[in-house]
Scaffold this motif. Structure first.
Motif, PDB file in Angstrom:
ATOM      1  N   THR A   1       0.822  -1.210   0.000  1.00 33.99           N
ATOM      2  CA  THR A   1       0.000   0.000   0.000  1.00 33.99           C
ATOM      3  C   THR A   1       0.856   1.260   0.000  1.00 33.99           C
ATOM      4  O   THR A   1       0.434   2.281  -0.530  1.00 33.99           O
ATOM      5  N   GLN A   2       2.022   1.192   0.574  1.00 39.30           N
ATOM      6  CA  GLN A   2       2.904   2.353   0.633  1.00 39.30           C
ATOM      7  C   GLN A   2       4.256   2.003   0.035  1.00 39.30           C
ATOM      8  O   GLN A   2       4.791   0.923   0.269  1.00 39.30           O
ATOM      9  N   GLY A   3       4.783   2.924  -0.755  1.00 41.29           N
ATOM     10  CA  GLY A   3       6.077   2.687  -1.372  1.00 41.29           C
ATOM     11  C   GLY A   3       6.411   3.776  -2.366  1.00 41.29           C
ATOM     12  O   GLY A   3       5.639   4.735  -2.555  1.00 41.29           O
ATOM     13  N   PRO A   4       7.529   3.659  -3.052  1.00 40.79           N
ATOM     14  CA  PRO A   4       7.964   4.694  -3.992  1.00 40.79           C
ATOM     15  C   PRO A   4       7.220   4.606  -5.315  1.00 40.79           C
ATOM     16  O   PRO A   4       6.725   3.539  -5.707  1.00 40.79           O
ATOM     17  N   ALA A   5       7.146   5.723  -5.995  1.00 39.65           N
ATOM     18  CA  ALA A   5       6.613   5.783  -7.361  1.00 39.65           C
ATOM     19  C   ALA A   5       7.757   6.080  -8.309  1.00 39.65           C
ATOM     20  O   ALA A   5       8.694   6.803  -7.946  1.00 39.65           O
ATOM     21  N   PRO A   6       7.726   5.551  -9.530  1.00 38.95           N
ATOM     22  CA  PRO A   6       8.770   5.901 -10.511  1.00 38.95           C
ATOM     23  C   PRO A   6       8.759   7.400 -10.776  1.00 38.95           C
ATOM     24  O   PRO A   6       7.710   8.046 -10.761  1.00 38.95           O
TER      25      PRO A   6
ATOM     26  N   GLU B   1      -3.965   3.729  -0.120  1.00 40.93           N
ATOM     27  CA  GLU B   1      -5.148   3.886   0.723  1.00 40.93           C
ATOM     28  C   GLU B   1      -5.421   5.357   1.042  1.00 40.93           C
ATOM     29  O   GLU B   1      -6.338   5.671   1.788  1.00 40.93           O
ATOM     30  N   ASN B   2      -4.618   6.235   0.481  1.00 43.44           N
ATOM     31  CA  ASN B   2      -4.802   7.678   0.684  1.00 43.44           C
ATOM     32  C   ASN B   2      -4.634   8.361  -0.672  1.00 43.44           C
ATOM     33  O   ASN B   2      -3.590   8.939  -0.971  1.00 43.44           O
ATOM     34  N   LEU B   3      -5.668   8.284  -1.483  1.00 42.68           N
ATOM     35  CA  LEU B   3      -5.584   8.745  -2.869  1.00 42.68           C
ATOM     36  C   LEU B   3      -5.732  10.257  -2.966  1.00 42.68           C
ATOM     37  O   LEU B   3      -6.404  10.882  -2.138  1.00 42.68           O
TER      38      LEU B   3
ATOM     39  N   TYR C   1      -0.016   5.302 -20.937  1.00 38.84           N
ATOM     40  CA  TYR C   1      -0.440   3.999 -20.417  1.00 38.84           C
ATOM     41  C   TYR C   1      -0.656   4.104 -18.909  1.00 38.84           C
ATOM     42  O   TYR C   1       0.192   4.645 -18.181  1.00 38.84           O
ATOM     43  N   ARG C   2      -1.770   3.547 -18.443  1.00 37.85           N
ATOM     44  CA  ARG C   2      -2.036   3.402 -17.017  1.00 37.85           C
ATOM     45  C   ARG C   2      -2.299   1.920 -16.768  1.00 37.85           C
ATOM     46  O   ARG C   2      -3.318   1.385 -17.223  1.00 37.85           O
ATOM     47  N   SER C   3      -1.374   1.253 -16.084  1.00 32.99           N
ATOM     48  CA  SER C   3      -1.440  -0.204 -15.923  1.00 32.99           C
ATOM     49  C   SER C   3      -2.217  -0.580 -14.667  1.00 32.99           C
ATOM     50  O   SER C   3      -1.848  -0.197 -13.552  1.00 32.99           O
ATOM     51  N   VAL C   4      -3.299  -1.347 -14.859  1.00 32.22           N
ATOM     52  CA  VAL C   4      -4.151  -1.784 -13.756  1.00 32.22           C
ATOM     53  C   VAL C   4      -4.072  -3.297 -13.594  1.00 32.22           C
ATOM     54  O   VAL C   4      -3.437  -4.000 -14.386  1.00 32.22           O
ATOM     55  N   SER C   5      -4.746  -3.798 -12.551  1.00 33.90           N
ATOM     56  CA  SER C   5      -4.655  -5.218 -12.212  1.00 33.90           C
ATOM     57  C   SER C   5      -6.049  -5.790 -11.999  1.00 33.90           C
ATOM     58  O   SER C   5      -6.397  -6.241 -10.904  1.00 33.90           O
TER      59      SER C   5
ATOM     60  N   SER D   1      -0.697  -0.880  -6.933  1.00 29.84           N
ATOM     61  CA  SER D   1      -1.947  -0.827  -6.166  1.00 29.84           C
ATOM     62  C   SER D   1      -2.566   0.570  -6.230  1.00 29.84           C
ATOM     63  O   SER D   1      -3.792   0.717  -6.317  1.00 29.84           O
ATOM     64  N   TYR D   2      -1.726   1.567  -6.206  1.00 29.98           N
ATOM     65  CA  TYR D   2      -2.171   2.969  -6.271  1.00 29.98           C
ATOM     66  C   TYR D   2      -2.883   3.250  -7.597  1.00 29.98           C
ATOM     67  O   TYR D   2      -3.975   3.826  -7.625  1.00 29.98           O
TER      68      TYR D   2
END
Length: 323
Positions: A63-68, A97-99, A158-162, A234-235
């Motif tokens: 849920t938390q981490g770095p973005a490119p 979880e905090n958009l 491109y926006r990559s989703v899951s 996830s974001y």
């Protein structure tokens, strides 16, 4: 004697019925037990899948981490050519979880809207590496998208989703983000090739995703094994759902969405129509500039033509004075 036989027959029938009832209850209990085991097993598997999907290398959650660095606020990567990613928004650490409180126009996702005057059409694609439709789209359109990009006729995001195969789709989204960070000039080609493989295989392992990147001379193996951008994946996924994107591929050409059930047939005509409008506008602007330049030249010529007359007019009185 007859009554005794009748009584014995009745007793036998009653015993048979009792036995049948006991067998029925036993079967029902066995069935319920098996169902209970299945439910527990499914719950365990779902819990394990959730844990595997959301854990990171420190045992926390994705849920938390770095973005490119090249990612924009919507988690997209904007291409200005097939080998160039535009500068991102430097999101730093993100929290799925905090958009961000972003709003699109007219019910569209943020970053999707009418073309700005003088700017080429902007194509936004919500894509999923686990999606067969996305694989079909990349197989059909990847070359054309590259040509339009390199000709300066569009920009592409491109926006990559899951959505389709969450664990694999999320791992692939992480791989694409890794490539955007470590080999941005190969991002588009890598995304297209990996996504298209969904037509021929169920999914690729992290080692296989790393091997595909190695074909471009880029090592993302540590980025993959560490799940460096899984929180970012996830974001992006959460943002897409927040803004009403429910399937893939979801494609926008400026502010118009390509019909979901006709994306193969309709994407090219819609993009080409947008390009034609853009080029017509650019052509009109060039003609206007040429017309202004011609007008300026004509004024200059008129001024040059008037100059000798003016000189003569000044010289004549001087001659009279000398006389």
């Amino acid at each position: 004697m007859a009554r005794s036989e009748t009584a014995r027959a009745s007793a036998r029938e009653q015993a048979r019925r009792m036995q049948a009832e006991q067998e029925r209850k036993h079967k029902m209990q066995s069935l319920m037990l098996r169902l209970g085991v299945v439910v527990v097993a499914v719950a365990l598997v779902a819990g394990l899948a959730f844990f595997v999907l959301t854990r990171d290398r420190d045992g926390g959650s994705f849920t938390q981490g770095p973005a490119p660095a090249a990612a924009n606020e919507q988690g997209g990567f904007v291409l200005t050519s097939s080998t160039e990613i535009a500068e991102g928004d430097n999101l730093g650490e993100i929290d799925s979880e905090n958009l961000p409180a972003t709003q699109g126009e007219d019910g569209l996702p943020p970053g999707v809207g009418p073309r700005e005057e003088g700017e080429p059409p902007h194509v936004v694609i919500y894509t999923d590496a686990g999606c067969p439709g996305c694989a079909a789209f990349e197989s059909a359109y990847h070359g054309m998208l590259s040509q339009w990009l390199d000709a300066g006729q569009i920009t592409l995001e491109y926006r990559s989703v899951s959505f389709v195969r969450p664990p694999y789709s999320a791992r692939s989204a992480n791989a694409f983000a890794c490539m955007a960070e470590h080999g941005p000039e190969h991002y588009m080609s890598y995304l297209g090739a990996v996504t298209a493989e969904r037509l021929n295989t169920t999914e690729l392992s992290n080692d296989e995703l790393a091997a595909r990147a190695q074909n471009y001379g880029v090592d993302i193996s540590d980025c993959l094994s560490d799940g460096e951008y899984r929180a970012f994946a996830s974001y992006v996924n959460a943002l897409a759902g927040e803004h009403g994107v429910g399937g893939t591929p979801t494609i926008f050409v400026n502010d118009e969405q390509v019909p979901g059930n006709e994306f193969i047939e309709q994407a090219a005509p819609m993009i080409e129509a947008a390009i034609a409008e853009y080029e017509s506008e650019a052509g009109g602007a060039e003609e206007g500039a040429e017309g202004e330049a011609e007008g300026a030249d004509a004024e200059g010529e008129d001024a040059d033509a008037e100059t000798p007359e003016g000189d003569d007019a000044e010289e004549e009185p001087a001659a009279e004075d000398s006389e």
